[in-house]
Write a protein that holds these residues in place. Structure first.
Motif, PDB file in Angstrom:
ATOM      1  N   ILE A 213       0.851  -1.183   0.000  1.00 30.97           N
ATOM      2  CA  ILE A 213       0.000   0.000   0.000  1.00 30.97           C
ATOM      3  C   ILE A 213       0.892   1.241   0.000  1.00 30.97           C
ATOM      4  N   LEU A 214       0.635   2.164  -0.944  1.00 33.12           N
ATOM      5  CA  LEU A 214       1.405   3.392  -1.046  1.00 33.12           C
ATOM      6  C   LEU A 214       0.852   4.423  -0.086  1.00 33.12           C
ATOM      7  N   THR A 215       1.753   5.140   0.566  1.00 37.62           N
ATOM      8  CA  THR A 215       1.302   6.226   1.428  1.00 37.62           C
ATOM      9  C   THR A 215       0.969   7.427   0.551  1.00 37.62           C
ATOM     10  N   SER A 216       0.282   8.388   1.115  1.00 37.37           N
ATOM     11  CA  SER A 216      -0.101   9.569   0.329  1.00 37.37           C
ATOM     12  C   SER A 216       1.122  10.349  -0.129  1.00 37.37           C
ATOM     13  N   LEU A 217       2.226  10.318   0.644  1.00 41.97           N
ATOM     14  CA  LEU A 217       3.447  11.023   0.242  1.00 41.97           C
ATOM     15  C   LEU A 217       4.059  10.375  -0.998  1.00 41.97           C
ATOM     16  N   GLU A 218       4.063   9.065  -1.067  1.00 44.01           N
ATOM     17  CA  GLU A 218       4.638   8.371  -2.214  1.00 44.01           C
ATOM     18  C   GLU A 218       3.831   8.613  -3.486  1.00 44.01           C
ATOM     19  N   LYS A 219       2.524   8.793  -3.334  1.00 46.09           N
ATOM     20  CA  LYS A 219       1.683   9.077  -4.497  1.00 46.09           C
ATOM     21  C   LYS A 219       1.983  10.458  -5.083  1.00 46.09           C
ATOM     22  N   LEU A 220       2.450  11.393  -4.229  1.00 47.65           N
ATOM     23  CA  LEU A 220       2.696  12.761  -4.679  1.00 47.65           C
ATOM     24  C   LEU A 220       4.091  12.943  -5.272  1.00 47.65           C
ATOM     25  N   GLU A 221       4.988  12.007  -5.015  1.00 48.51           N
ATOM     26  CA  GLU A 221       6.340  12.137  -5.537  1.00 48.51           C
ATOM     27  C   GLU A 221       6.344  11.987  -7.056  1.00 48.51           C
ATOM     28  N   VAL A 222       7.150  12.823  -7.686  1.00 50.98           N
ATOM     29  CA  VAL A 222       7.274  12.809  -9.141  1.00 50.98           C
ATOM     30  C   VAL A 222       8.711  12.458  -9.474  1.00 50.98           C
ATOM     31  N   ALA A 223       8.886  11.639 -10.477  1.00 51.73           N
ATOM     32  CA  ALA A 223      10.238  11.274 -10.901  1.00 51.73           C
ATOM     33  C   ALA A 223      10.943  12.501 -11.467  1.00 51.73           C
ATOM     34  N   PRO A 224      12.229  12.640 -11.172  1.00 49.63           N
ATOM     35  CA  PRO A 224      12.954  13.773 -11.762  1.00 49.63           C
ATOM     36  C   PRO A 224      13.023  13.636 -13.279  1.00 49.63           C
ATOM     37  N   PRO A 225      13.267  14.740 -13.965  1.00 50.39           N
ATOM     38  CA  PRO A 225      13.347  14.673 -15.432  1.00 50.39           C
ATOM     39  C   PRO A 225      14.469  13.739 -15.878  1.00 50.39           C
ATOM     40  N   SER A 226      14.246  13.083 -16.988  1.00 47.80           N
ATOM     41  CA  SER A 226      15.256  12.176 -17.543  1.00 47.80           C
ATOM     42  C   SER A 226      16.387  13.006 -18.164  1.00 47.80           C
ATOM     43  N   PRO A 227      17.539  12.395 -18.394  1.00 43.40           N
ATOM     44  CA  PRO A 227      18.621  13.131 -19.073  1.00 43.40           C
ATOM     45  C   PRO A 227      18.183  13.693 -20.431  1.00 43.40           C
ATOM     46  N   GLY A 228      17.354  12.964 -21.150  1.00 40.40           N
ATOM     47  CA  GLY A 228      16.848  13.462 -22.433  1.00 40.40           C
ATOM     48  C   GLY A 228      15.973  14.690 -22.266  1.00 40.40           C
ATOM     49  N   GLN A 229      15.134  14.682 -21.227  1.00 44.29           N
ATOM     50  CA  GLN A 229      14.291  15.850 -20.968  1.00 44.29           C
ATOM     51  C   GLN A 229      15.141  17.055 -20.560  1.00 44.29           C
ATOM     52  N   LEU A 230      16.175  16.816 -19.748  1.00 43.91           N
ATOM     53  CA  LEU A 230      17.048  17.911 -19.326  1.00 43.91           C
ATOM     54  C   LEU A 230      17.818  18.478 -20.513  1.00 43.91           C
ATOM     55  N   LYS A 231      18.219  17.609 -21.432  1.00 46.30           N
ATOM     56  CA  LYS A 231      18.897  18.060 -22.655  1.00 46.30           C
ATOM     57  C   LYS A 231      17.947  18.925 -23.490  1.00 46.30           C
ATOM     58  N   HIS A 232      16.691  18.511 -23.557  1.00 46.56           N
ATOM     59  CA  HIS A 232      15.673  19.280 -24.284  1.00 46.56           C
ATOM     60  C   HIS A 232      15.494  20.656 -23.641  1.00 46.56           C
ATOM     61  N   VAL A 233      15.434  20.704 -22.308  1.00 42.54           N
ATOM     62  CA  VAL A 233      15.309  21.972 -21.586  1.00 42.54           C
ATOM     63  C   VAL A 233      16.513  22.858 -21.887  1.00 42.54           C
ATOM     64  N   PHE A 234      17.717  22.259 -21.871  1.00 45.25           N
ATOM     65  CA  PHE A 234      18.950  23.001 -22.143  1.00 45.25           C
ATOM     66  C   PHE A 234      18.883  23.679 -23.513  1.00 45.25           C
ATOM     67  N   PHE A 235      18.590  22.907 -24.560  1.00 45.73           N
ATOM     68  CA  PHE A 235      18.568  23.470 -25.914  1.00 45.73           C
ATOM     69  C   PHE A 235      17.398  24.415 -26.134  1.00 45.73           C
ATOM     70  N   HIS A 236      16.279  24.142 -25.479  1.00 47.22           N
ATOM     71  CA  HIS A 236      15.116  25.026 -25.575  1.00 47.22           C
ATOM     72  C   HIS A 236      15.453  26.420 -25.041  1.00 47.22           C
ATOM     73  N   ASN A 237      16.301  26.467 -24.024  1.00 47.00           N
ATOM     74  CA  ASN A 237      16.704  27.751 -23.450  1.00 47.00           C
ATOM     75  C   ASN A 237      17.926  28.343 -24.144  1.00 47.00           C
ATOM     76  N   ALA A 238      18.825  27.493 -24.648  1.00 45.17           N
ATOM     77  CA  ALA A 238      20.070  27.987 -25.248  1.00 45.17           C
ATOM     78  C   ALA A 238      19.838  28.682 -26.586  1.00 45.17           C
ATOM     79  N   LEU A 239      19.029  28.089 -27.446  1.00 42.67           N
ATOM     80  CA  LEU A 239      18.892  28.608 -28.811  1.00 42.67           C
ATOM     81  C   LEU A 239      18.445  30.071 -28.873  1.00 42.67           C
ATOM     82  N   PRO A 240      17.383  30.476 -28.171  1.00 43.63           N
ATOM     83  CA  PRO A 240      17.014  31.894 -28.249  1.00 43.63           C
ATOM     84  C   PRO A 240      18.106  32.819 -27.703  1.00 43.63           C
ATOM     85  N   PHE A 241      18.848  32.339 -26.701  1.00 49.13           N
ATOM     86  CA  PHE A 241      19.877  33.187 -26.119  1.00 49.13           C
ATOM     87  C   PHE A 241      21.100  33.317 -27.011  1.00 49.13           C
TER      88      PHE A 241
END
Length: 142
Positions: free
Chosen positions: A1-29
């Motif tokens: 049985i999962l506690t309510s705290l475990e249900k609210l936890e979100v997995a951190p972004p994957s390396p691919g998602q972080l790379k996407h965030v990096f380039f999404h911010n880098a290109l306009p700058f």
């Protein structure tokens, strides 16, 4: 049985998602840095060679006025830079609001902006290739 705290936890972004965030911010700058430096150098040099000679202002005052022109141009051009970046197919990273607020995501975004503006500023120094002659002519006049 999962506690309510475990249900609210979100997995951190994957390396691919972080790379996407990096380039999404880098290109306009890259665009912002390029325009900012290119306009500042061109405007500052012209101000120094024209108004600066007449009014006798220093090189640094010419640079400061060139920076003012560049900042004002940046206000007007910001929307165009962002529109161009989105036209290049740069989609918004697919993150949950909690993932978008995680330290890893913020760090990736800030690194993207910092590296993007650094690359843009270095590329935006290209007007320096054309202004060597004008400065030599100014020194000869004095």
């Amino acid at each position: 049985i999962l506690t309510s705290l475990e249900k609210l936890e979100v997995a951190p972004p994957s390396p691919g998602q972080l790379k996407h965030v990096f380039f999404h911010n880098a290109l306009p700058f890259v665009g912002f840095g390029f325009l900012d430096n290119a306009i500042m150098i061109a405007a500052g040099t012209q101000i120094e060679l024209s108004i600066g000679v007449v009014l006798g202002i220093s090189t640094m005052a010419g640079a400061a006025l060139g920076n003012l022109v560049s900042d004002l141009a940046g206000l007007g051009l910001a929307g165009y830079v962002e529109a161009l970046a989105s036209r290049l197919g740069l989609s918004i990273p697919d993150l949950t609001p909690k993932q978008a607020d995680m330290w890893q995501t913020r760090l990736s975004a800030h690194l993207g902006k910092a590296i993007g503006v650094t690359i843009g500023c270095i590329l935006g120094m290209f007007p320096l290739l054309f202004f060597g002659d004008e400065e030599e002519k100014l020194e000869e006049k004095n």
